[in-house]
Scaffold this active site. Structure first.
Site, PDB file in Angstrom:
ATOM      1  NE  ARG A   1     -16.661 -23.090 -24.869  1.00  0.00           N
ATOM      2  CZ  ARG A   1     -17.497 -22.075 -24.756  1.00  0.00           C
ATOM      3  NH1 ARG A   1     -17.110 -20.863 -25.125  1.00  0.00           N
ATOM      4  NH2 ARG A   1     -18.723 -22.247 -24.297  1.00  0.00           N
TER       5      ARG A   1
ATOM      6  CB  CYS B   1      17.026   8.478  -0.299  1.00  0.00           C
ATOM      7  SG  CYS B   1      17.600   9.523   1.059  1.00  0.00           S
TER       8      CYS B   1
ATOM      9  CB  CYS C   1      17.599   8.589   5.014  1.00  0.00           C
ATOM     10  SG  CYS C   1      15.899   8.207   4.579  1.00  0.00           S
TER      11      CYS C   1
ATOM     12  CG  LEU D   1     -17.695 -26.983 -17.645  1.00  0.00           C
ATOM     13  CD1 LEU D   1     -16.426 -27.404 -16.888  1.00  0.00           C
ATOM     14  CD2 LEU D   1     -18.572 -28.189 -17.917  1.00  0.00           C
TER      15      LEU D   1
ATOM     16  CE  LYS E   1     -13.110 -23.429 -15.775  1.00  0.00           C
ATOM     17  NZ  LYS E   1     -12.356 -22.336 -16.418  1.00  0.00           N
TER      18      LYS E   1
ATOM     19  CG  ASP F   1      18.389 -32.662 -26.499  1.00  0.00           C
ATOM     20  OD1 ASP F   1      17.443 -33.461 -26.338  1.00  0.00           O
ATOM     21  OD2 ASP F   1      18.550 -31.638 -25.808  1.00  0.00           O
TER      22      ASP F   1
ATOM     23  CB  CYS G   1      14.603  11.411   0.591  1.00  0.00           C
ATOM     24  SG  CYS G   1      14.099  10.132   1.764  1.00  0.00           S
TER      25      CYS G   1
END
Length: 680
Positions: free
Chosen positions: A140, A430, A436, A85, A119, A35, A412
């Site tokens: 296009r 929570c 829990c 197409l 495609k 580079d 919660c």
């Protein structure tokens, strides 16, 4: 002022050199100079043009960006229409396409040669070259009329401003697809999020939006690519009859051509190509939505002609859509192992990405606010490969009057504990911890997973049953289970129960790194657990380490150090560890400190399909040698190990772009053997 011939010759030479090196870098992906050397050539050109501005021409590499922003796009009429197409969605439709061609050409018993290529899911464009110089770029549009986007296409490095060599038509119209690679798309959206701006839904929308910028400097910042796929007007020189050879010619003239293009001897080969490309679709560095199949002979193309607005000699085989519209029926909230409260969209089931989707992630509260999504909205769902389906945008024009706001819970939904948000985090959690039930279940699932304690036979459903029936309250309770208790569980018999008890016993012999990972400490993944084990050598040293000591571990920063120290300073954490040790879980101390390991301080990225060596094993072995294995390529990466499909692997391409060393699986295996991590 008279300009010497030598100045003109020097300027032309610099332009030719830079155009050639652009071609090597952006089209062939095979640079021949570093580079820094390219930068020196470019600076020399700029200095020469600054001294002689009258010599600046449109094909100069210095002129990719430079004109003032436009006020509007001019219209362009395509002299040769850019047709659409016909589509095929099933194998039978391809067979019918082939039969129609053979019937029209009266070749009922002969195979037709086709050209197959991906495609690309981008924007179709037309590039007009006169005497080898880019004169115009146009969209296009409707196939007959498009927009003049010359300033913008000039900013795309893979589009040559001057064709390579001298053997080209006087007038050449090249058609192709401009697209945004997945990595560029992710980087663009990340920058937008950081700036509080709207993100793009998908790479195609991002490419379209980038091309329609009136300021070409914005387009230049978006890292677009163009892949050539055909020609339109050609004057002054005949091109080869075979479409595949036309693409080879365009490649020699300086255009990027899909490396996936293949010639198929017959329609069966086309069908096989569609299958194979569909399987690798998600590993490509760019989005595709199908395969374009063309009769390879341009002479036969002319004989077949057109019907309506589509050629008879080509067809697009479409893959299952990766985006679809559906209705957001409700939003529920799940609680994960670390207490994270995650909103989940419940959807009207829709077929997308090859499967029927009824749930999608909404990530967090910030994402709900960014999307502006409401219950009852029509939303766009995206699913690509194994990626969890997600809501990417809302069609607000279809919002019903009955739409309801999404209300994030303050407590919660599982245990009722308060939900809190740490400043600077998007995640709400929570505060119930192991009180829990949801966190308890997820903690046990994580503890027993393959990369943690690897308890074979302890599946998610069984964990939920065991917790629901009160048989286990923590991971330590697993090792007190009896065969009779397990045999009585749903879908468990005596043999399965005995096998699980044996697996629990076998898991007691583990490693310090696995045990640390199994504990589920926030932000401590496999790599961090291994780094901690290698650095401290034993658990007791980690337990007593303060945050400052923890930050001496490679890649452990203040946040991770805080979570680790906090975990080991909690009485219930130490109680759990002692219970597990009392149950018989043990491991050997680590004898080698990370600083003494041969790959200490090195960062690797492992990507692509591996053969002889599993990718997970490659990652583990590198980590055992002291390396950090990251998930993405950056300037801090030392080496990228690439399995199959390197030419289309986005991480490999990023490494090439950054000048980072790469190695194959074979080269990695040899290195691992030399370092004693693998037997000969």
């Amino acid at each position: 002022m008279t300009i010497s011939v030598s100045v003109q010759e020097n300027l032309e030479k610099l332009k030719q050199q830079l155009n050639y090196h652009n071609y090597r870098y952006y089209v062939l992906d095979d640079p021949t100079i570093p580079d820094a050397e390219y930068d020196r050539l470019f600076k020399a050109l700029q200095e020469l043009e600054a001294a002689h501005p009258e010599l600046i021409s449109s094909d100069s590499p210095s002129q990719r960006i430079g004109e003032a922003p436009l006020s509007a796009f001019a219209q362009v009429t395509h002299e040769v229409a850019m047709l659409s197409l016909d589509n095929a969605f099933e194998q039978q439709q391809l067979l019918d396409f082939n039969r129609r061609i053979r019937d029209r050409l009266k070749l009922a018993d002969a195979d037709i040669e086709y050209a197959c290529d991906p495609k690309l899911d981008g924007i179709a464009v037309s590039l007009l070259y006169r005497d080898g110089i880019l004169e115009r770029g146009a969209t296009r549009g409707d196939g007959t009329t498009g927009e003049d986007i010359t300033q913008n296409v000039r900013t795309i490095a893979s589009i040559p401003l001057r064709l390579i060599g001298t053997d080209f038509p006087e007038l050449l119209e090249v058609r192709g697809e401009i697209y945004m690679p997945k990595q560029s798309f992710n980087e663009l959206n990340e920058r937008a999020r950081e700036a509080g701006q709207k993100t793009f839904v998908n790479p195609r929308n991002a490419a379209a939006g980038s091309l329609r910028q009136l300021d070409a400097r914005i387009t230049a910042s978006r890292k677009l690519q163009m892949c050539a796929y055909s020609v339109g007007r050609v004057e002054g020189r005949e091109l080869p009859d075979r479409h595949s050879e036309v693409l080879d010619t365009l490649h020699r003239l300086g255009f990027l051509i899909s490396p996936e293009v293949q010639v198929a001897a017959n329609i069966d080969d086309c069908i096989d190509y569609c299958r194979r490309l569909g399987e690798k679709r998600d590993s490509l560095a760019y989005d595709i939505d199908g395969v374009v199949i063309k009769v390879n002979s341009r002479r036969l193309q002319a004989e077949l002609g057109f019907v309506s607005r589509a050629p008879r000699w080509a067809i697009a085989y479409k893959f299952p859509a990766q985006e679809e519209l559906t209705t957001l029926l409700d939003v529920e909230f799940q609680v994960g192992r670390t207490g994270a409260v995650t909103p989940v969209a419940r959807l009207q089931p829709v077929f997308v990405g090859g499967v029927t989707v009824s749930n999608a992630t909404l990530h967090n509260r910030d994402e709900i606010e960014r999307l502006g999504v409401m219950i009852g909205d029509t939303v766009i769902i995206r699913r690509a490969g194994d990626v969890i389906p997600q809501v990417v945008s809302v069609v607000k024009g279809r919002r019903p009057p009955s739409a309801q706001a999404v209300v994030f819970p303050s407590s919660c939904p599982v245990c009722g504990s308060p939900v809190e948000n740490t400043p600077g985090e998007a995640v709400y959690r929570c505060t119930g911890g192991l009180v829990c039930e949801a966190q308890r279940k997820e903690a046990i699932k994580h503890f027993s997973s393959r990369k943690a304690m690897d308890i074979d036979g302890l599946g998610d459903k069984l964990v939920e049953q065991l917790v629901d029936q009160g048989l286990i309250h923590s991971v330590a309770d697993l090792f007190s289970l009896q065969t009779s208790q397990l045999a009585a569980m749903e879908r468990m018999g005596q043999k399965s129960a005995e096998n699980l008890i044996a697996a629990l016993e076998a898991s007691k012999q583990t490693t310090l790194a696995r045990f640390l990972f199994a504990l589920g400490i926030r932000e401590v993944g496999e790599a961090t657990a291994r780094a901690l084990a290698n650095h401290f050598g034993n658990l007791e040293a980690i337990i007593v380490a303060d945050e400052e000591a923890l930050q001496q571990v490679a890649d452990v920063g203040p946040v991770v150090a805080h979570y680790v120290a906090e975990f080991f300073h909690q009485p219930h954490s130490l109680e759990l560890i002692r219970s597990l040790q009392a149950a018989g879980i043990h491991w050997p101390d680590v004898e080698v400190a990370a600083a003494e390991l041969p790959l200490a301080g090195k960062t690797y990225v492992v990507t692509g399909a591996f053969g002889e060596l599993k990718r997970s094993d490659a990652t583990r072995l590198l980590q055992e040698l002291g390396a950090k294995v990251a998930g993405s390529v950056s300037t801090k990466t030392d080496c990228v190990v690439v399995g199959g499909g390197a030419e289309t692997n986005s991480k490999f391409l990023k490494a090439q772009e950054l000048g980072i060393a790469t190695m194959t699986e074979v080269e990695l295996i040899e290195q691992l053997r030399q370092l004693g991590a693998l037997d000969e």
